[in-house]
Design an enzyme around this catalytic site. Structure first.
Site, PDB file in Angstrom:
ATOM      1  N   TRP A 146       0.712  -1.280   0.078  1.00 34.28           N
ATOM      2  CA  TRP A 146       0.053   0.099   0.025  1.00 34.28           C
ATOM      3  C   TRP A 146       1.061   1.350  -0.009  1.00 34.28           C
ATOM      4  O   TRP A 146       0.325   2.246  -0.208  1.00 34.28           O
ATOM      5  CB  TRP A 146      -0.679   0.186   1.185  1.00 34.28           C
ATOM      6  CG  TRP A 146      -2.292  -0.876   0.994  1.00 34.28           C
ATOM      7  CD1 TRP A 146      -2.469  -1.641  -0.158  1.00 34.28           C
ATOM      8  CD2 TRP A 146      -3.142  -1.051   1.903  1.00 34.28           C
ATOM      9  NE1 TRP A 146      -3.645  -2.442   0.382  1.00 34.28           N
ATOM     10  CE2 TRP A 146      -4.172  -2.149   1.416  1.00 34.28           C
ATOM     11  CE3 TRP A 146      -3.509  -0.558   3.175  1.00 34.28           C
ATOM     12  CZ2 TRP A 146      -5.129  -2.322   2.061  1.00 34.28           C
ATOM     13  CZ3 TRP A 146      -4.701  -0.723   3.721  1.00 34.28           C
ATOM     14  CH2 TRP A 146      -5.593  -1.940   3.393  1.00 34.28           C
ATOM     15  N   LYS A 147       2.128   1.029   0.302  1.00 36.36           N
ATOM     16  CA  LYS A 147       3.065   2.310   0.207  1.00 36.36           C
ATOM     17  C   LYS A 147       2.408   3.262   1.163  1.00 36.36           C
ATOM     18  O   LYS A 147       2.024   3.010   2.149  1.00 36.36           O
ATOM     19  CB  LYS A 147       3.239   2.840  -1.415  1.00 36.36           C
ATOM     20  CG  LYS A 147       3.612   1.873  -2.303  1.00 36.36           C
ATOM     21  CD  LYS A 147       4.051   2.164  -3.538  1.00 36.36           C
ATOM     22  CE  LYS A 147       4.337   1.073  -4.391  1.00 36.36           C
ATOM     23  NZ  LYS A 147       5.351   1.332  -5.566  1.00 36.36           N
ATOM     24  N   HIS A 187      13.230  -2.355  -1.246  1.00 39.23           N
ATOM     25  CA  HIS A 187      12.067  -1.718  -1.961  1.00 39.23           C
ATOM     26  C   HIS A 187      12.805  -0.643  -2.781  1.00 39.23           C
ATOM     27  O   HIS A 187      13.492   0.262  -2.166  1.00 39.23           O
ATOM     28  CB  HIS A 187      10.743  -1.156  -1.490  1.00 39.23           C
ATOM     29  CG  HIS A 187       9.711  -1.119  -2.710  1.00 39.23           C
ATOM     30  ND1 HIS A 187       9.718   0.203  -3.371  1.00 39.23           N
ATOM     31  CD2 HIS A 187       8.517  -1.890  -3.142  1.00 39.23           C
ATOM     32  CE1 HIS A 187       8.905   0.268  -4.326  1.00 39.23           C
ATOM     33  NE2 HIS A 187       8.143  -1.206  -4.376  1.00 39.23           N
ATOM     34  N   GLU A 219      11.921   2.226  -3.847  1.00 44.22           N
ATOM     35  CA  GLU A 219      11.671   3.543  -3.325  1.00 44.22           C
ATOM     36  C   GLU A 219      12.501   3.638  -1.935  1.00 44.22           C
ATOM     37  O   GLU A 219      12.959   4.973  -1.751  1.00 44.22           O
ATOM     38  CB  GLU A 219       9.995   3.654  -3.145  1.00 44.22           C
ATOM     39  CG  GLU A 219       9.244   3.928  -4.403  1.00 44.22           C
ATOM     40  CD  GLU A 219       7.990   3.225  -4.377  1.00 44.22           C
ATOM     41  OE1 GLU A 219       7.490   3.184  -3.221  1.00 44.22           O
ATOM     42  OE2 GLU A 219       7.416   2.822  -5.406  1.00 44.22           O
ATOM     43  N   GLU A 274      11.372  -6.480  -9.069  1.00 43.65           N
ATOM     44  CA  GLU A 274      10.564  -5.405  -9.432  1.00 43.65           C
ATOM     45  C   GLU A 274      11.586  -4.383 -10.383  1.00 43.65           C
ATOM     46  O   GLU A 274      12.383  -3.578  -9.761  1.00 43.65           O
ATOM     47  CB  GLU A 274      10.190  -4.704  -8.191  1.00 43.65           C
ATOM     48  CG  GLU A 274       9.368  -5.331  -7.219  1.00 43.65           C
ATOM     49  CD  GLU A 274       8.489  -4.458  -6.362  1.00 43.65           C
ATOM     50  OE1 GLU A 274       7.077  -4.437  -6.400  1.00 43.65           O
ATOM     51  OE2 GLU A 274       8.816  -3.592  -5.644  1.00 43.65           O
ATOM     52  N   SER A 297       3.665  -2.586 -11.947  1.00 42.82           N
ATOM     53  CA  SER A 297       2.447  -2.688 -12.731  1.00 42.82           C
ATOM     54  C   SER A 297       1.463  -3.919 -12.824  1.00 42.82           C
ATOM     55  O   SER A 297       0.992  -3.908 -13.963  1.00 42.82           O
ATOM     56  CB  SER A 297       2.575  -1.719 -13.986  1.00 42.82           C
ATOM     57  OG  SER A 297       3.171  -0.548 -13.785  1.00 42.82           O
ATOM     58  N   GLY A 318       1.315  -2.862  -6.250  1.00 41.44           N
ATOM     59  CA  GLY A 318       1.045  -1.410  -5.645  1.00 41.44           C
ATOM     60  C   GLY A 318      -0.137  -1.070  -6.037  1.00 41.44           C
ATOM     61  O   GLY A 318      -1.134  -1.398  -5.257  1.00 41.44           O
ATOM     62  N   GLY A 319      -0.314   0.010  -6.829  1.00 44.23           N
ATOM     63  CA  GLY A 319      -1.656   0.779  -7.241  1.00 44.23           C
ATOM     64  C   GLY A 319      -2.865  -0.213  -7.298  1.00 44.23           C
ATOM     65  O   GLY A 319      -3.754  -0.148  -6.717  1.00 44.23           O
TER      66      GLY A 319
HETATM   67  P1  13P Z   1       2.701  -0.687  -8.794  1.00 40.07           P
HETATM   68  O1  13P Z   1       1.956  -2.179  -8.937  1.00 40.07           O
HETATM   69  O2  13P Z   1       1.986   0.521  -8.604  1.00 40.07           O
HETATM   70  O3  13P Z   1       3.546  -0.384 -10.173  1.00 40.07           O
HETATM   71  O4  13P Z   1       3.867  -0.607  -7.792  1.00 40.07           O
HETATM   72  C1  13P Z   1       4.631  -1.949  -7.614  1.00 40.07           C
HETATM   73  C2  13P Z   1       5.354  -1.974  -6.402  1.00 40.07           C
HETATM   74  O5  13P Z   1       6.295  -1.198  -6.246  1.00 40.07           O
HETATM   75  C3  13P Z   1       5.038  -3.050  -5.494  1.00 40.07           C
HETATM   76  O6  13P Z   1       5.984  -3.073  -4.375  1.00 40.07           O
END
Ligand code: 13P
Length: 255
Positions: free
Chosen positions: A9-10, A97, A99, A168, A212, A233-234
């Protein structure tokens, strides 16, 4: 092997949103044999999520933290330890991750320390690896992933427990651009081979793909022989799309 469907969920959550997510997921739910759903909310929402899941979907969804500090406790303002994650209901934790690596300067050494601390405490780590677009275009994708793997696995004297590796590719995160099933499979096979060469037991480490993943591309990714799960993620933020991905995984495992 089970298929893992994991939602990162970031930094997206609210108390009302957690309730809505669990209610909606429970309304869709039917048996999803062979699938292990995991949600990684921001730390502050773990306890609420655990309570609501226990009431409405008991035993169906595991929880994970997004990051830990490697020390068990101490004067580290803003940080949470592996033991705290366990105390809040998490059984998994992400480490490395992209990020965290790019926005917060986490090095391979820091990631290795987190993975080690997770294993020692009894949390299952998800080691995230992946190359940037520039690295892929320069033909360095495998070299980068190999370095990220080696820096962690070289230091693991106590084994990897029941941890997972998530591939990723940075260029596919939040961009709507997914690695093709062939590109993902190729890197997963490379990771599998590299881990097996270090230790035969590591051949069984589940390999998740992230970048994605959506309801309309999940099935073809899950069909690849070395893709054992997805880190989403999204599309994990809404219960409806998270459930659709779980359903696709369930269809494949029972097939
Ligand atoms: P998205 O699915 O939004 O591209 O994010 C991937 C992600 O970073 C999962 O850790």
């Amino acid at each position: 092997m089970a298929l893992f469907v994991a939602g990162n969920w970031k930094m997206f959550a609210s108390r009302a949103g957690v309730t809505q997510f669990v209610d909606e997921l429970a309304s869709h739910w039917h048996t999803a044999d062979g699938v292990v759903p995991v949600v990684f909310p921001p730390t502050g929402y773990l306890a609420q999520l655990q309570t609501e899941l226990a009431a409405k979907l008991p035993g169906c969804v595991a929880l994970g933290g997004q990051r830990i500090h490697p020390e068990p406790q101490g004067a580290f303002t803003g940080e949470s330890s592996a033991a705290m994650m366990l105390d809040l209901g998490a059984s998994w934790v992400l480490a490395g991750h992209s990020e965290r690596r790019t926005l917060f300067g986490e090095t391979d050494e820091m990631v290795a320390a987190q993975v080690k601390a997770a294993i020692v405490a009894g949390l299952k780590p998800v080691l995230c690896v992946g190359e940037t677009l520039a690295q892929r275009q320069a033909g360095e994708a495998e070299q980068v992933v190999a370095r990220q793997l080696d820096s962690v696995f070289a230091k693991l004297d106590a084994g990897f427990g029941e941890g997972a590796v998530a591939y990723e590719p940075v260029w596919a995160i939040g961009t709507g651009e997914t690695a093709s099933p062939d590109q993902a499979q190729q890197m997963h096979a490379f990771v599998r081979e590299r881990l097996s060469a270090m230790d035969a037991k590591l051949a069984e480490v589940p390999l998740w793909y992230g970048g994605s993943v959506k309801p309309d591309n999940a099935a073809e990714l899950f069909a690849a022989p070395d893709i054992d799960g997805a880190l989403i993620g999204g599309a994990s933020l809404a219960a409806a799309s998270f459930w659709q991905i779980i359903e696709q995984a369930a269809g494949l495992t029972s097939a």
